[in-house]
Design a protein around this motif. Structure first.
Motif, PDB file in Angstrom:
ATOM      1  N   TRP A   1       6.358  -4.272   7.196  1.00 19.20           N
ATOM      2  CA  TRP A   1       7.957  -2.905   7.052  1.00 19.20           C
ATOM      3  C   TRP A   1       6.741  -1.955   5.987  1.00 19.20           C
ATOM      4  O   TRP A   1       5.964  -2.080   5.676  1.00 19.20           O
ATOM      5  CB  TRP A   1       8.802  -4.049   5.956  1.00 19.20           C
ATOM      6  CG  TRP A   1       8.449  -4.055   4.639  1.00 19.20           C
ATOM      7  CD1 TRP A   1       7.890  -5.136   4.188  1.00 19.20           C
ATOM      8  CD2 TRP A   1       7.555  -3.384   3.151  1.00 19.20           C
ATOM      9  NE1 TRP A   1       7.173  -5.411   2.622  1.00 19.20           N
ATOM     10  CE2 TRP A   1       7.474  -4.327   2.195  1.00 19.20           C
ATOM     11  CE3 TRP A   1       8.120  -1.944   3.118  1.00 19.20           C
ATOM     12  CZ2 TRP A   1       6.891  -3.421   0.954  1.00 19.20           C
ATOM     13  CZ3 TRP A   1       8.072  -1.374   2.030  1.00 19.20           C
ATOM     14  CH2 TRP A   1       7.137  -2.085   1.004  1.00 19.20           C
ATOM     15  N   SER A   2       7.962  -1.377   6.487  1.00 14.15           N
ATOM     16  CA  SER A   2       7.676  -0.063   6.135  1.00 14.15           C
ATOM     17  C   SER A   2       8.538   1.084   5.221  1.00 14.15           C
ATOM     18  O   SER A   2       9.711   1.051   6.175  1.00 14.15           O
ATOM     19  CB  SER A   2       6.737   1.108   6.983  1.00 14.15           C
ATOM     20  OG  SER A   2       7.262   1.772   8.220  1.00 14.15           O
ATOM     21  N   LYS A   3       8.245   1.934   4.134  1.00 18.03           N
ATOM     22  CA  LYS A   3       9.730   2.658   4.359  1.00 18.03           C
ATOM     23  C   LYS A   3       8.870   4.011   3.335  1.00 18.03           C
ATOM     24  O   LYS A   3       8.450   4.239   2.789  1.00 18.03           O
ATOM     25  CB  LYS A   3      10.496   2.067   2.822  1.00 18.03           C
ATOM     26  CG  LYS A   3      11.562   2.804   2.332  1.00 18.03           C
ATOM     27  CD  LYS A   3      12.407   2.052   1.412  1.00 18.03           C
ATOM     28  CE  LYS A   3      13.552   2.810   0.759  1.00 18.03           C
ATOM     29  NZ  LYS A   3      13.967   2.502  -0.176  1.00 18.03           N
ATOM     30  N   GLY A   4       8.899   4.793   3.885  1.00 14.82           N
ATOM     31  CA  GLY A   4       8.007   6.289   3.519  1.00 14.82           C
ATOM     32  C   GLY A   4       7.076   6.325   3.722  1.00 14.82           C
ATOM     33  O   GLY A   4       7.204   5.771   4.698  1.00 14.82           O
TER      34      GLY A   4
ATOM     35  N   LEU B   1       1.007  -1.239   0.131  1.00 18.53           N
ATOM     36  CA  LEU B   1      -0.021   0.023   0.130  1.00 18.53           C
ATOM     37  C   LEU B   1       0.754   1.320   0.000  1.00 18.53           C
ATOM     38  O   LEU B   1       2.077   1.308   0.963  1.00 18.53           O
ATOM     39  CB  LEU B   1      -0.892   0.222   1.452  1.00 18.53           C
ATOM     40  CG  LEU B   1      -2.106  -0.990   1.671  1.00 18.53           C
ATOM     41  CD1 LEU B   1      -2.483  -0.650   3.521  1.00 18.53           C
ATOM     42  CD2 LEU B   1      -3.266  -1.096   0.671  1.00 18.53           C
ATOM     43  N   GLU B   2       0.076   1.921  -0.481  1.00 18.46           N
ATOM     44  CA  GLU B   2       1.056   3.835  -1.008  1.00 18.46           C
ATOM     45  C   GLU B   2       0.263   4.130   0.005  1.00 18.46           C
ATOM     46  O   GLU B   2      -1.319   4.561   0.272  1.00 18.46           O
ATOM     47  CB  GLU B   2       1.252   4.625  -1.681  1.00 18.46           C
ATOM     48  CG  GLU B   2       2.670   3.326  -2.863  1.00 18.46           C
ATOM     49  CD  GLU B   2       3.032   3.747  -3.616  1.00 18.46           C
ATOM     50  OE1 GLU B   2       4.707   3.565  -4.332  1.00 18.46           O
ATOM     51  OE2 GLU B   2       2.698   4.635  -4.333  1.00 18.46           O
ATOM     52  N   VAL B   3       0.041   4.745   0.735  1.00 18.84           N
ATOM     53  CA  VAL B   3      -0.400   5.846   2.136  1.00 18.84           C
ATOM     54  C   VAL B   3      -0.653   7.348   1.542  1.00 18.84           C
ATOM     55  O   VAL B   3       0.410   7.873   0.912  1.00 18.84           O
ATOM     56  CB  VAL B   3      -0.649   6.393   3.233  1.00 18.84           C
ATOM     57  CG1 VAL B   3      -0.783   7.298   3.785  1.00 18.84           C
ATOM     58  CG2 VAL B   3      -0.461   4.966   4.246  1.00 18.84           C
TER      59      VAL B   3
ATOM     60  N   LYS C   1       3.229   1.759  11.496  1.00 18.02           N
ATOM     61  CA  LYS C   1       5.185   1.102  11.009  1.00 18.02           C
ATOM     62  C   LYS C   1       5.070  -0.436  11.477  1.00 18.02           C
ATOM     63  O   LYS C   1       4.399  -0.488  11.834  1.00 18.02           O
ATOM     64  CB  LYS C   1       5.488   2.125  11.744  1.00 18.02           C
ATOM     65  CG  LYS C   1       4.976   1.946  13.416  1.00 18.02           C
ATOM     66  CD  LYS C   1       6.006   3.167  14.286  1.00 18.02           C
ATOM     67  CE  LYS C   1       5.964   3.347  15.528  1.00 18.02           C
ATOM     68  NZ  LYS C   1       4.444   3.389  15.909  1.00 18.02           N
ATOM     69  N   LYS C   2       5.986  -0.477  11.273  1.00 18.35           N
ATOM     70  CA  LYS C   2       6.268  -2.089  11.356  1.00 18.35           C
ATOM     71  C   LYS C   2       5.737  -2.349  12.274  1.00 18.35           C
ATOM     72  O   LYS C   2       5.797  -1.845  13.800  1.00 18.35           O
ATOM     73  CB  LYS C   2       8.085  -2.381  10.927  1.00 18.35           C
ATOM     74  CG  LYS C   2       7.998  -3.979  11.805  1.00 18.35           C
ATOM     75  CD  LYS C   2       9.780  -4.362  11.266  1.00 18.35           C
ATOM     76  CE  LYS C   2       9.557  -5.988  11.461  1.00 18.35           C
ATOM     77  NZ  LYS C   2      10.507  -6.393  11.511  1.00 18.35           N
ATOM     78  N   GLY C   3       4.394  -3.503  12.245  1.00 15.14           N
ATOM     79  CA  GLY C   3       4.281  -3.828  13.959  1.00 15.14           C
ATOM     80  C   GLY C   3       2.587  -3.652  13.911  1.00 15.14           C
ATOM     81  O   GLY C   3       2.309  -3.811  15.268  1.00 15.14           O
ATOM     82  N   ASP C   4       2.130  -2.470  13.742  1.00 14.48           N
ATOM     83  CA  ASP C   4       1.390  -1.685  13.652  1.00 14.48           C
ATOM     84  C   ASP C   4       0.213  -2.758  12.990  1.00 14.48           C
ATOM     85  O   ASP C   4      -0.210  -3.740  12.017  1.00 14.48           O
ATOM     86  CB  ASP C   4       0.631  -0.436  12.953  1.00 14.48           C
ATOM     87  CG  ASP C   4       1.416   0.568  13.884  1.00 14.48           C
ATOM     88  OD1 ASP C   4       1.984   0.736  14.949  1.00 14.48           O
ATOM     89  OD2 ASP C   4       1.829   2.055  13.182  1.00 14.48           O
TER      90      ASP C   4
END
Length: 101
Positions: free
Chosen positions: A74-77, A38-40, A48-51
Motif C-alpha cells: 500500500w502507499s499513501k502520500g 517507510l516514508e520516502v 506504488k502498490k505492486g512495485d
C-alpha cells in the motif's frame, strides 16, 4: 492469524525500484519480521502498490548492512507499506506483471 510485532525505528534506507532508474532515500519508521513502513524522503519517484523493490539499510549501531527484496502492498502520500519477499520471487513476479499487459 495475528499481525507480526512491529518495532519502531529511525534508520535510513536506500530503495531501488525495479523498472525505474535511480535511488530513493527513505526513513524506515517501523519494522517487523514480515515487512516495514517507510516514508520516502528523496527521489524522483514514489513507489506504488505492486512495485517491487530492493531495500538496503545500513545498521550503523550493529555495523551491519541488510539488503532485502520487497513488494509495496500500500502507499499513501510519501508513505509505503512493504512486505518482504524471497529474492527468488522478484523475477517470478516481474514476469507475471509483464504477461498481464
Amino acid at each position: 492469524m495475528s499481525a507480526a510485532k512491529r518495532f519502531l525505528t529511525r534508520e535510513t534506507a536506500q530503495i531501488e525500484v525495479y523498472g525505474h532508474v535511480g535511488l530513493l532515500v527513505a526513513s524506515l519508521r517501523n519494522l517487523s519480521e514480515t515487512g516495514a513502513f517507510l516514508e520516502v524522503a528523496k527521489g524522483d519517484y514514489v513507489p506504488k502498490k505492486g512495485d517491487l523493490l530492493n531495500m538496503t539499510v545500513n545498521l550503523d549501531t550493529l555495523d551491519r548492512i541488510h539488503n532485502v527484496a520487497a513488494e509495496v502492498v500500500w502507499s499513501k502520500g510519501m508513505g509505503l507499506g512493504i512486505c518482504f519477499i524471497n529474492r527468488d520471487q522478484v523475477l517470478e513476479r516481474m514476469m507475471a506483471k509483464s504477461s498481464s499487459f
